[in-house]
Design an enzyme around this catalytic site. Structure first.
Site, PDB file in Angstrom:
ATOM      1  N   ILE A 154      -7.831   1.477   4.152  1.00  0.00           N
ATOM      2  CA  ILE A 154      -7.489   0.510   3.098  1.00  0.00           C
ATOM      3  C   ILE A 154      -7.383  -0.901   3.684  1.00  0.00           C
ATOM      4  O   ILE A 154      -7.975  -1.851   3.155  1.00  0.00           O
ATOM      5  CB  ILE A 154      -6.170   0.928   2.393  1.00  0.00           C
ATOM      6  CG1 ILE A 154      -6.372   2.267   1.656  1.00  0.00           C
ATOM      7  CG2 ILE A 154      -5.705  -0.159   1.415  1.00  0.00           C
ATOM      8  CD1 ILE A 154      -5.096   2.926   1.146  1.00  0.00           C
ATOM      9  N   SER A 232       1.672   0.332   0.257  1.00  0.00           N
ATOM     10  CA  SER A 232       1.585   1.511   1.122  1.00  0.00           C
ATOM     11  C   SER A 232       2.684   2.521   0.796  1.00  0.00           C
ATOM     12  O   SER A 232       2.459   3.442   0.020  1.00  0.00           O
ATOM     13  CB  SER A 232       1.624   1.085   2.586  1.00  0.00           C
ATOM     14  OG  SER A 232       1.356   2.196   3.391  1.00  0.00           O
ATOM     15  N   ARG A 233       3.856   2.357   1.372  1.00  0.00           N
ATOM     16  CA  ARG A 233       4.987   3.235   1.036  1.00  0.00           C
ATOM     17  C   ARG A 233       6.246   2.373   0.997  1.00  0.00           C
ATOM     18  O   ARG A 233       6.430   1.482   1.851  1.00  0.00           O
ATOM     19  CB  ARG A 233       5.167   4.341   2.088  1.00  0.00           C
ATOM     20  CG  ARG A 233       4.160   5.484   1.964  1.00  0.00           C
ATOM     21  CD  ARG A 233       4.404   6.342   0.709  1.00  0.00           C
ATOM     22  NE  ARG A 233       3.443   7.435   0.580  1.00  0.00           N
ATOM     23  CZ  ARG A 233       2.285   7.376  -0.075  1.00  0.00           C
ATOM     24  NH1 ARG A 233       1.919   6.255  -0.674  1.00  0.00           N
ATOM     25  NH2 ARG A 233       1.493   8.424  -0.152  1.00  0.00           N
ATOM     26  N   ASP A 257       3.832  -2.214  -5.081  1.00  0.00           N
ATOM     27  CA  ASP A 257       3.346  -1.080  -5.885  1.00  0.00           C
ATOM     28  C   ASP A 257       4.154   0.170  -5.560  1.00  0.00           C
ATOM     29  O   ASP A 257       3.970   1.205  -6.182  1.00  0.00           O
ATOM     30  CB  ASP A 257       1.857  -0.835  -5.597  1.00  0.00           C
ATOM     31  CG  ASP A 257       1.275   0.250  -6.497  1.00  0.00           C
ATOM     32  OD1 ASP A 257       1.424   0.111  -7.730  1.00  0.00           O
ATOM     33  OD2 ASP A 257       0.714   1.241  -5.979  1.00  0.00           O
ATOM     34  N   GLU A 262      11.551   5.120  -5.305  1.00  0.00           N
ATOM     35  CA  GLU A 262      10.737   5.193  -6.523  1.00  0.00           C
ATOM     36  C   GLU A 262      10.734   6.579  -7.164  1.00  0.00           C
ATOM     37  O   GLU A 262      10.407   6.719  -8.343  1.00  0.00           O
ATOM     38  CB  GLU A 262       9.292   4.769  -6.228  1.00  0.00           C
ATOM     39  CG  GLU A 262       8.526   5.765  -5.357  1.00  0.00           C
ATOM     40  CD  GLU A 262       7.087   5.346  -5.091  1.00  0.00           C
ATOM     41  OE1 GLU A 262       6.871   4.174  -4.740  1.00  0.00           O
ATOM     42  OE2 GLU A 262       6.186   6.192  -5.236  1.00  0.00           O
ATOM     43  N   HIS A 294       3.410   2.345  -8.642  1.00  0.00           N
ATOM     44  CA  HIS A 294       2.548   3.205  -7.814  1.00  0.00           C
ATOM     45  C   HIS A 294       1.232   3.515  -8.536  1.00  0.00           C
ATOM     46  O   HIS A 294       0.872   4.674  -8.735  1.00  0.00           O
ATOM     47  CB  HIS A 294       3.291   4.502  -7.435  1.00  0.00           C
ATOM     48  CG  HIS A 294       2.808   5.056  -6.117  1.00  0.00           C
ATOM     49  ND1 HIS A 294       3.653   5.548  -5.160  1.00  0.00           N
ATOM     50  CD2 HIS A 294       1.559   5.188  -5.598  1.00  0.00           C
ATOM     51  CE1 HIS A 294       2.952   5.971  -4.116  1.00  0.00           C
ATOM     52  NE2 HIS A 294       1.667   5.754  -4.369  1.00  0.00           N
ATOM     53  N   GLN A 295       0.560   2.459  -8.935  1.00  0.00           N
ATOM     54  CA  GLN A 295      -0.688   2.642  -9.678  1.00  0.00           C
ATOM     55  C   GLN A 295      -1.912   2.188  -8.890  1.00  0.00           C
ATOM     56  O   GLN A 295      -3.027   2.204  -9.411  1.00  0.00           O
ATOM     57  CB  GLN A 295      -0.627   1.898 -11.020  1.00  0.00           C
ATOM     58  CG  GLN A 295      -0.696   0.368 -10.890  1.00  0.00           C
ATOM     59  CD  GLN A 295      -0.859  -0.326 -12.224  1.00  0.00           C
ATOM     60  OE1 GLN A 295       0.100  -0.508 -12.941  1.00  0.00           O
ATOM     61  NE2 GLN A 295      -2.071  -0.723 -12.565  1.00  0.00           N
ATOM     62  N   PHE A 297      -3.654   3.517  -6.697  1.00  0.00           N
ATOM     63  CA  PHE A 297      -4.705   4.541  -6.546  1.00  0.00           C
ATOM     64  C   PHE A 297      -5.399   4.849  -7.869  1.00  0.00           C
ATOM     65  O   PHE A 297      -6.404   5.556  -7.888  1.00  0.00           O
ATOM     66  CB  PHE A 297      -4.077   5.844  -6.015  1.00  0.00           C
ATOM     67  CG  PHE A 297      -3.287   6.578  -7.086  1.00  0.00           C
ATOM     68  CD1 PHE A 297      -2.019   6.147  -7.443  1.00  0.00           C
ATOM     69  CD2 PHE A 297      -3.835   7.670  -7.757  1.00  0.00           C
ATOM     70  CE1 PHE A 297      -1.300   6.790  -8.451  1.00  0.00           C
ATOM     71  CE2 PHE A 297      -3.123   8.320  -8.760  1.00  0.00           C
ATOM     72  CZ  PHE A 297      -1.850   7.870  -9.110  1.00  0.00           C
TER      73      PHE A 297
HETATM   74  P1  NAD Z   1      -5.349   5.160   7.386  1.00  0.00           P
HETATM   75  O1  NAD Z   1      -4.786   6.328   8.125  1.00  0.00           O
HETATM   76  O2  NAD Z   1      -6.838   5.055   7.228  1.00  0.00           O
HETATM   77  O3  NAD Z   1      -4.846   3.797   8.055  1.00  0.00           O
HETATM   78  C1  NAD Z   1      -3.527   3.621   8.490  1.00  0.00           C
HETATM   79  C2  NAD Z   1      -3.570   2.647   9.655  1.00  0.00           C
HETATM   80  O4  NAD Z   1      -2.220   2.407  10.059  1.00  0.00           O
HETATM   81  C3  NAD Z   1      -4.316   3.205  10.884  1.00  0.00           C
HETATM   82  O5  NAD Z   1      -5.260   2.255  11.345  1.00  0.00           O
HETATM   83  C4  NAD Z   1      -3.216   3.450  11.901  1.00  0.00           C
HETATM   84  O6  NAD Z   1      -3.641   3.258  13.250  1.00  0.00           O
HETATM   85  C5  NAD Z   1      -2.203   2.407  11.484  1.00  0.00           C
HETATM   86  N1  NAD Z   1      -0.863   2.684  11.996  1.00  0.00           N
HETATM   87  C6  NAD Z   1      -0.279   3.875  12.253  1.00  0.00           C
HETATM   88  N2  NAD Z   1       0.964   3.692  12.756  1.00  0.00           N
HETATM   89  C7  NAD Z   1       1.147   2.346  12.810  1.00  0.00           C
HETATM   90  C8  NAD Z   1       2.223   1.532  13.246  1.00  0.00           C
HETATM   91  N3  NAD Z   1       3.350   2.067  13.744  1.00  0.00           N
HETATM   92  N4  NAD Z   1       2.067   0.197  13.159  1.00  0.00           N
HETATM   93  C9  NAD Z   1       0.920  -0.354  12.676  1.00  0.00           C
HETATM   94  N5  NAD Z   1      -0.135   0.367  12.266  1.00  0.00           N
HETATM   95  C10 NAD Z   1      -0.016   1.697  12.320  1.00  0.00           C
HETATM   96  O7  NAD Z   1      -4.631   5.157   5.972  1.00  0.00           O
HETATM   97  P2  NAD Z   1      -5.118   4.446   4.640  1.00  0.00           P
HETATM   98  O8  NAD Z   1      -5.980   5.370   3.863  1.00  0.00           O
HETATM   99  O9  NAD Z   1      -5.627   3.088   4.953  1.00  0.00           O
HETATM  100  O10 NAD Z   1      -3.738   4.361   3.843  1.00  0.00           O
HETATM  101  C11 NAD Z   1      -2.676   3.527   4.293  1.00  0.00           C
HETATM  102  C12 NAD Z   1      -1.418   3.880   3.548  1.00  0.00           C
HETATM  103  O11 NAD Z   1      -1.589   3.525   2.162  1.00  0.00           O
HETATM  104  C13 NAD Z   1      -1.119   5.399   3.492  1.00  0.00           C
HETATM  105  O12 NAD Z   1      -0.322   5.782   4.593  1.00  0.00           O
HETATM  106  C14 NAD Z   1      -0.406   5.577   2.185  1.00  0.00           C
HETATM  107  O13 NAD Z   1       0.994   5.600   2.445  1.00  0.00           O
HETATM  108  C15 NAD Z   1      -0.738   4.325   1.384  1.00  0.00           C
HETATM  109  N6  NAD Z   1      -1.398   4.628   0.113  1.00  0.00           N
HETATM  110  C16 NAD Z   1      -0.882   4.118  -1.029  1.00  0.00           C
HETATM  111  C17 NAD Z   1      -1.509   4.365  -2.243  1.00  0.00           C
HETATM  112  C18 NAD Z   1      -1.003   3.785  -3.551  1.00  0.00           C
HETATM  113  O14 NAD Z   1      -1.399   4.233  -4.624  1.00  0.00           O
HETATM  114  N7  NAD Z   1      -0.124   2.802  -3.530  1.00  0.00           N
HETATM  115  C19 NAD Z   1      -2.659   5.155  -2.278  1.00  0.00           C
HETATM  116  C20 NAD Z   1      -3.165   5.641  -1.074  1.00  0.00           C
HETATM  117  C21 NAD Z   1      -2.546   5.384   0.124  1.00  0.00           C
END
Ligand code: NAD
Length: 335
Positions: A154, A232-233, A257, A262, A294-295, A297
């Protein structure tokens, strides 16, 4: 497999049924999975869950007693699963590692643009016949410094889009991303990213190391009036510290988001209820905060991909085939 599907809405049922084509017997339940509802899985071999279902050890123990052998997460993040307990109880856990990184990245940019140009305020004003521009002043994104924390699937797309806007890109990740480096992203330490960024956007997973990554010490280092975005979270940000930083003007714009607590709020219509969470309620009072539930996605493409991968994961786990999307303890270790 007979599968107890928790936290289901009409859209989940639609896309899962389309993907399933009767391969598995899906039993849909509206409530979240938790200690109180875990017994609903009686007679099933697997459970299918989403982001706010609770898969801590005590819940997994109840599932194991019901002979549950597999958990299919309909999401990428797995911070809500006690993987140690799952391993001990021989319950396989599979997730959907990628379904549409574009959906989340584009929502991130929607928050940035919406906050900057105050679209949410203009919308209400114009409907009331108020065409005044005071309070709607924005800035050019071109030339702004954007700091991206977590440049995985992302974060990398956010980097590409912001690069298109002409932003200077800073990044922090435990593993630098080549595509981002080729875009000209400058990898820096977290402190430097905090100090130099006009916009900070979070795309790393929630782990013990990243819990409250954005706290009062982090805010102290940031520029006054910084824009902070979290798709993210929720627990990446200490929400009480964010309220303080909003009150002092340290945060100029906040786009969320996700929110730490939540689980008690999002995905439900609570419009007729009193919100009990005082921190969340306070966040809603600021004119420079936009919260979506949380929308990020939530696109057709993503829901179809989630359903297809979830059904494939259930099939692989049922047939004892190697499932590429299994989550194990090694995923929790920072490389
Ligand atoms: P991904 O695994 O492709 O990327 C995560 C990145 O974070 C990786 O490059 C990893 O090296 C890095 N990382 C890990 N630990 C770290 C740290 N301590 N400090 C800095 N960077 C660190 O994941 P993604 O698909 O890009 O998703 C990212 C996050 O988005 C997910 O973990 C999820 O929680 C969140 N997400 C949210 C929604 C939403 O609807 N809001 C939907 C999907 C995912």
């Amino acid at each position: 497999m007979k599968v107890a599907v928790f936290s289901t809405k009409s859209y989940d049922q639609f896309f899962l049924n389309e993907a399933n084509q009767s391969q598995h017997e899906l039993v849909f339940f509206e409530p979240h999975l938790n200690e109180k509802t875990a017994l609903l899985s009686q007679g099933c071999e697997a459970v299918c869950v989403f982001v706010n279902d609770d898969l801590q050890a005590s819940v997994l123990e109840i599932l194991a007693e019901q002979q549950i052998q597999a958990i299919a997460l309909r999401c990428a993040g797995f911070n809500n699963v006690d993987l140690e307990a799952a391993q001990r109880l021989a319950i396989q856990v599979a997730r959907v590692p990628a379904y549409s990184p574009y959906a989340v990245a584009e929502h991130t940019v929607a928050l940035i643009l919406g906050l900057n140009r105050k679209i949410y305020r203009s919308f209400s004003r114009v409907r009331e016949g108020n065409f005044a521009l005071e309070g709607l002043l924005g800035f050019d994104l071109h030339g702004q410094t954007a700091g991206i924390i977590g440049t995985g699937k992302i974060g990398q797309i956010v980097a590409k889009i912001l690069n298109g806007f002409g932003c200077q890109l800073l990044a922090y990740d435990v593993v630098p991303n080549e595509t981002c480096q080729q875009l000209g992203c400058e990898y820096v330490g977290l402190d430097e990213l905090f100090q130099r960024s006009d916009i900070i956007t979070l795309h790393c997973p929630l782990t013990p190391e990243t819990h409250h990554l954005i706290n009062s010490q982090a805010f102290e280092q940031m520029k006054d009036g910084v824009m902070l975005i979290n798709t993210s979270r929720g627990a990446l940000i200490d929400a009480s510290a964010a309220v303080k930083a909003l009150k002092t003007g340290k945060i100029g714009y906040l786009g969320l988001d996700v929110y730490e607590e939540e689980g008690d709020l999002f995905f439900e219509d609570l419009s007729g209820k009193v919100i009990q969470d005082d921190v969340f309620a306070r966040l809603l009072t600021f004119p420079n905060v936009v919260i979506t539930g949380h929308q990020a996605f939530f696109t057709e493409n993503a829901l179809k991909n989630i359903a297809d991968t979830t059904i494939d994961n259930l099939t692989s786990m049922a047939q004892g085939k190697s499932c590429p999307n299994l989550v194990t303890l090694k995923h929790t270790r920072t490389p």
